[in-house]
Design a protein around this motif. Structure first.
Motif, PDB file in Angstrom:
ATOM      1  N   LEU A 175       0.771  -1.219  -0.142  1.00 17.80           N
ATOM      2  CA  LEU A 175      -0.142   0.082  -0.105  1.00 17.80           C
ATOM      3  C   LEU A 175       0.854   1.327   0.030  1.00 17.80           C
ATOM      4  O   LEU A 175       0.364   2.417  -0.091  1.00 17.80           O
ATOM      5  N   GLY A 176       2.033   1.080   0.243  1.00 18.01           N
ATOM      6  CA  GLY A 176       2.926   2.135   0.306  1.00 18.01           C
ATOM      7  C   GLY A 176       2.837   3.080   1.425  1.00 18.01           C
ATOM      8  O   GLY A 176       3.408   4.382   1.614  1.00 18.01           O
ATOM      9  N   PHE A 177       2.384   2.683   2.599  1.00 18.89           N
ATOM     10  CA  PHE A 177       2.365   3.206   3.897  1.00 18.89           C
ATOM     11  C   PHE A 177       3.766   3.008   4.588  1.00 18.89           C
ATOM     12  O   PHE A 177       4.557   2.458   4.891  1.00 18.89           O
ATOM     13  N   VAL A 178       4.004   4.670   4.839  1.00 22.03           N
ATOM     14  CA  VAL A 178       5.301   5.023   5.584  1.00 22.03           C
ATOM     15  C   VAL A 178       5.015   5.937   6.933  1.00 22.03           C
ATOM     16  O   VAL A 178       5.989   6.196   7.373  1.00 22.03           O
ATOM     17  N   ALA A 179       3.813   5.780   7.344  1.00 22.90           N
ATOM     18  CA  ALA A 179       3.547   6.451   8.140  1.00 22.90           C
ATOM     19  C   ALA A 179       2.402   5.867   9.143  1.00 22.90           C
ATOM     20  O   ALA A 179       1.445   5.212   8.582  1.00 22.90           O
ATOM     21  N   THR A 180       2.258   6.105  10.438  1.00 18.55           N
ATOM     22  CA  THR A 180       1.217   5.770  11.410  1.00 18.55           C
ATOM     23  C   THR A 180       0.624   6.880  11.855  1.00 18.55           C
ATOM     24  O   THR A 180       1.406   7.878  12.338  1.00 18.55           O
ATOM     25  N   PRO A 181      -0.861   7.029  11.913  1.00 17.81           N
ATOM     26  CA  PRO A 181      -1.650   6.259  11.367  1.00 17.81           C
ATOM     27  C   PRO A 181      -1.839   6.372   9.810  1.00 17.81           C
ATOM     28  O   PRO A 181      -1.504   7.453   9.393  1.00 17.81           O
ATOM     29  N   SER A 182      -2.131   5.300   9.350  1.00 15.80           N
ATOM     30  CA  SER A 182      -2.508   5.524   7.617  1.00 15.80           C
ATOM     31  C   SER A 182      -3.912   4.439   7.604  1.00 15.80           C
ATOM     32  O   SER A 182      -4.354   3.634   8.286  1.00 15.80           O
ATOM     33  N   PHE A 183      -4.559   5.102   6.873  1.00 18.29           N
ATOM     34  CA  PHE A 183      -6.023   4.830   6.764  1.00 18.29           C
ATOM     35  C   PHE A 183      -6.520   4.293   5.281  1.00 18.29           C
ATOM     36  O   PHE A 183      -5.948   5.035   4.165  1.00 18.29           O
ATOM     37  N   LEU A 184      -7.208   3.176   5.170  1.00 14.11           N
ATOM     38  CA  LEU A 184      -8.216   3.312   3.968  1.00 14.11           C
ATOM     39  C   LEU A 184      -9.623   3.430   4.198  1.00 14.11           C
ATOM     40  O   LEU A 184     -10.307   2.986   5.077  1.00 14.11           O
ATOM     41  N   VAL A 185     -10.307   4.102   3.269  1.00 14.51           N
ATOM     42  CA  VAL A 185     -11.542   4.691   3.318  1.00 14.51           C
ATOM     43  C   VAL A 185     -12.154   4.038   1.831  1.00 14.51           C
ATOM     44  O   VAL A 185     -11.940   4.745   0.880  1.00 14.51           O
ATOM     45  N   ALA A 186     -12.867   3.119   1.846  1.00 16.57           N
ATOM     46  CA  ALA A 186     -13.176   2.394   0.648  1.00 16.57           C
ATOM     47  C   ALA A 186     -11.919   2.221  -0.135  1.00 16.57           C
ATOM     48  O   ALA A 186     -10.979   1.550   0.353  1.00 16.57           O
ATOM     49  N   THR A 187     -11.463   2.492  -1.295  1.00 17.59           N
ATOM     50  CA  THR A 187     -10.474   2.532  -2.047  1.00 17.59           C
ATOM     51  C   THR A 187      -9.441   3.575  -2.233  1.00 17.59           C
ATOM     52  O   THR A 187      -8.552   3.673  -3.007  1.00 17.59           O
ATOM     53  N   GLN A 188      -9.625   4.487  -1.085  1.00 19.39           N
ATOM     54  CA  GLN A 188      -8.669   5.829  -0.954  1.00 19.39           C
ATOM     55  C   GLN A 188      -7.985   5.490   0.266  1.00 19.39           C
ATOM     56  O   GLN A 188      -8.353   5.191   1.240  1.00 19.39           O
ATOM     57  N   SER A 189      -6.728   5.782   0.112  1.00 14.99           N
ATOM     58  CA  SER A 189      -5.693   5.787   1.120  1.00 14.99           C
ATOM     59  C   SER A 189      -5.332   7.029   1.744  1.00 14.99           C
ATOM     60  O   SER A 189      -5.329   8.172   1.003  1.00 14.99           O
ATOM     61  N   TYR A 190      -5.113   7.336   3.050  1.00 12.57           N
ATOM     62  CA  TYR A 190      -4.438   8.507   3.815  1.00 12.57           C
ATOM     63  C   TYR A 190      -3.578   8.265   4.433  1.00 12.57           C
ATOM     64  O   TYR A 190      -3.803   7.726   5.506  1.00 12.57           O
ATOM     65  N   ALA A 191      -2.384   8.587   4.406  1.00  8.88           N
ATOM     66  CA  ALA A 191      -1.377   8.505   4.852  1.00  8.88           C
ATOM     67  C   ALA A 191      -1.154   9.496   6.132  1.00  8.88           C
ATOM     68  O   ALA A 191      -0.943  10.798   5.550  1.00  8.88           O
ATOM     69  N   GLY A 192      -1.111   9.257   7.295  1.00  7.61           N
ATOM     70  CA  GLY A 192      -0.813  10.284   8.292  1.00  7.61           C
ATOM     71  C   GLY A 192      -1.980  10.423   9.175  1.00  7.61           C
ATOM     72  O   GLY A 192      -3.150   9.824   8.722  1.00  7.61           O
ATOM     73  N   GLY A 193      -1.923  11.253  10.064  1.00  2.00           N
ATOM     74  CA  GLY A 193      -3.246  11.485  11.133  1.00  2.00           C
ATOM     75  C   GLY A 193      -4.116  12.172  10.624  1.00  2.00           C
ATOM     76  O   GLY A 193      -4.012  13.038   9.567  1.00  2.00           O
ATOM     77  N   MET A 194      -5.429  12.144  10.950  1.00  2.00           N
ATOM     78  CA  MET A 194      -6.860  12.647  10.624  1.00  2.00           C
ATOM     79  C   MET A 194      -7.535  13.102  11.834  1.00  2.00           C
ATOM     80  O   MET A 194      -7.536  12.025  12.799  1.00  2.00           O
ATOM     81  N   THR A 195      -8.060  14.076  11.944  1.00  2.00           N
ATOM     82  CA  THR A 195      -8.871  14.666  12.900  1.00  2.00           C
ATOM     83  C   THR A 195     -10.287  13.923  12.641  1.00  2.00           C
ATOM     84  O   THR A 195     -10.489  13.104  11.792  1.00  2.00           O
ATOM     85  N   LEU A 196     -10.970  13.879  13.620  1.00  2.00           N
ATOM     86  CA  LEU A 196     -12.445  13.311  13.754  1.00  2.00           C
ATOM     87  C   LEU A 196     -13.135  13.849  12.461  1.00  2.00           C
ATOM     88  O   LEU A 196     -13.913  13.140  11.763  1.00  2.00           O
ATOM     89  N   ALA A 197     -13.206  15.215  12.553  1.00  2.00           N
ATOM     90  CA  ALA A 197     -13.907  15.826  11.327  1.00  2.00           C
ATOM     91  C   ALA A 197     -13.364  15.629  10.016  1.00  2.00           C
ATOM     92  O   ALA A 197     -14.138  15.144   8.952  1.00  2.00           O
ATOM     93  N   GLN A 198     -12.130  15.331   9.694  1.00  2.00           N
ATOM     94  CA  GLN A 198     -11.519  14.952   8.576  1.00  2.00           C
ATOM     95  C   GLN A 198     -11.792  13.541   8.302  1.00  2.00           C
ATOM     96  O   GLN A 198     -11.974  13.011   7.030  1.00  2.00           O
TER      97      GLN A 198
END
Length: 208
Positions: A175-198
């Motif tokens: 997946l190319g994850f080089v950071a924690t946390p990293s997220f998958l939402v459906a088929t989109q990846s998000y590398a790095g922290g996310m707020t509750l709103a994000q």
């Protein structure tokens, strides 16, 4: 938390777990192959929370020594309450050195012995602890929650647990994850922290 290659190599190589390759990844959503999402969901160590058959699946790769993961855990109860139709999946991703590896071994042992139904209690409890988390502290917290120490230690040191961690690292690398946390939402990846709103924005975007 962004990882240094030296920290990752030193921690995981010394623990006997193969390490993923590094690659640059930006904070913007990135489309990932559906097969990698399916592979993540098929991991026996994946812990599914919230709706059993949610209209959106959000996956978090986390490390118990990551400050942003601690914040994410703090937001988790509120997220599950606000998004009752969400399936949320936790993936143990021990990439911050030897203490993290041993802590995640203990957590995965607890998962094997007590199942996903009781895992969230341990997950939140571990993130409430102050300071660096290692296997000893994680085992003590699991024991406080009712687990048998001897059985935990046996499961933590079993080949099954090591294989679970190797399988997760392999998929995280793909997946190319080089950071924690990293997220998958459906088929989109998000590398790095996310707020509750994000997170809620990403979930809404997945619903279309």
């Amino acid at each position: 938390m962004i990882l240094s290659r030296r920290t990752l190599l030193a921690g995981l190589a010394a623990s006997g777990v193969n390490v993923p390759a590094f690659a640059q990844s930006g904070p913007e959503p990135q489309l990932v192959p559906i097969e990698l999402v399916e592979d993540t969901l098929a991991l026996p160590s994946a812990v599914r929370l919230g709706h059993k058959h949610g209209d959106v699946i959000m996956i978090e790769y986390f490390d118990y020594n990551c400050p942003w993961c601690k914040r994410s855990a703090g937001d988790l109860p509120a997220l599950l309450k606000a998004e009752p139709d969400l399936s949320y999946v936790l993936v143990n991703f021990a990439v911050l050195g030897i203490p993290s590896v041993t802590a995640h071994k203990a957590a995965l042992a607890y998962l094997q012995l007590h199942g996903p139904e009781r895992y969230l209690d341990l997950h939140l409890a571990l993130f409430l602890l102050r300071g660096a988390l290692d296997g000893g502290r994680a085992l003590a917290e699991a024991e406080r929650l009712g687990a048998d120490r001897a059985r935990l230690e046996e499961a933590a040191n079993a080949e099954r647990t090591a294989q679970w961690m190797k399988d997760t690292l392999k998929i995280g690398d793909s997946l190319g994850f080089v950071a924690t946390p990293s997220f998958l939402v459906a088929t989109q990846s998000y590398a790095g922290g996310m707020t509750l709103a994000q997170k809620r924005e990403a979930i809404a975007a997945a619903r279309g």
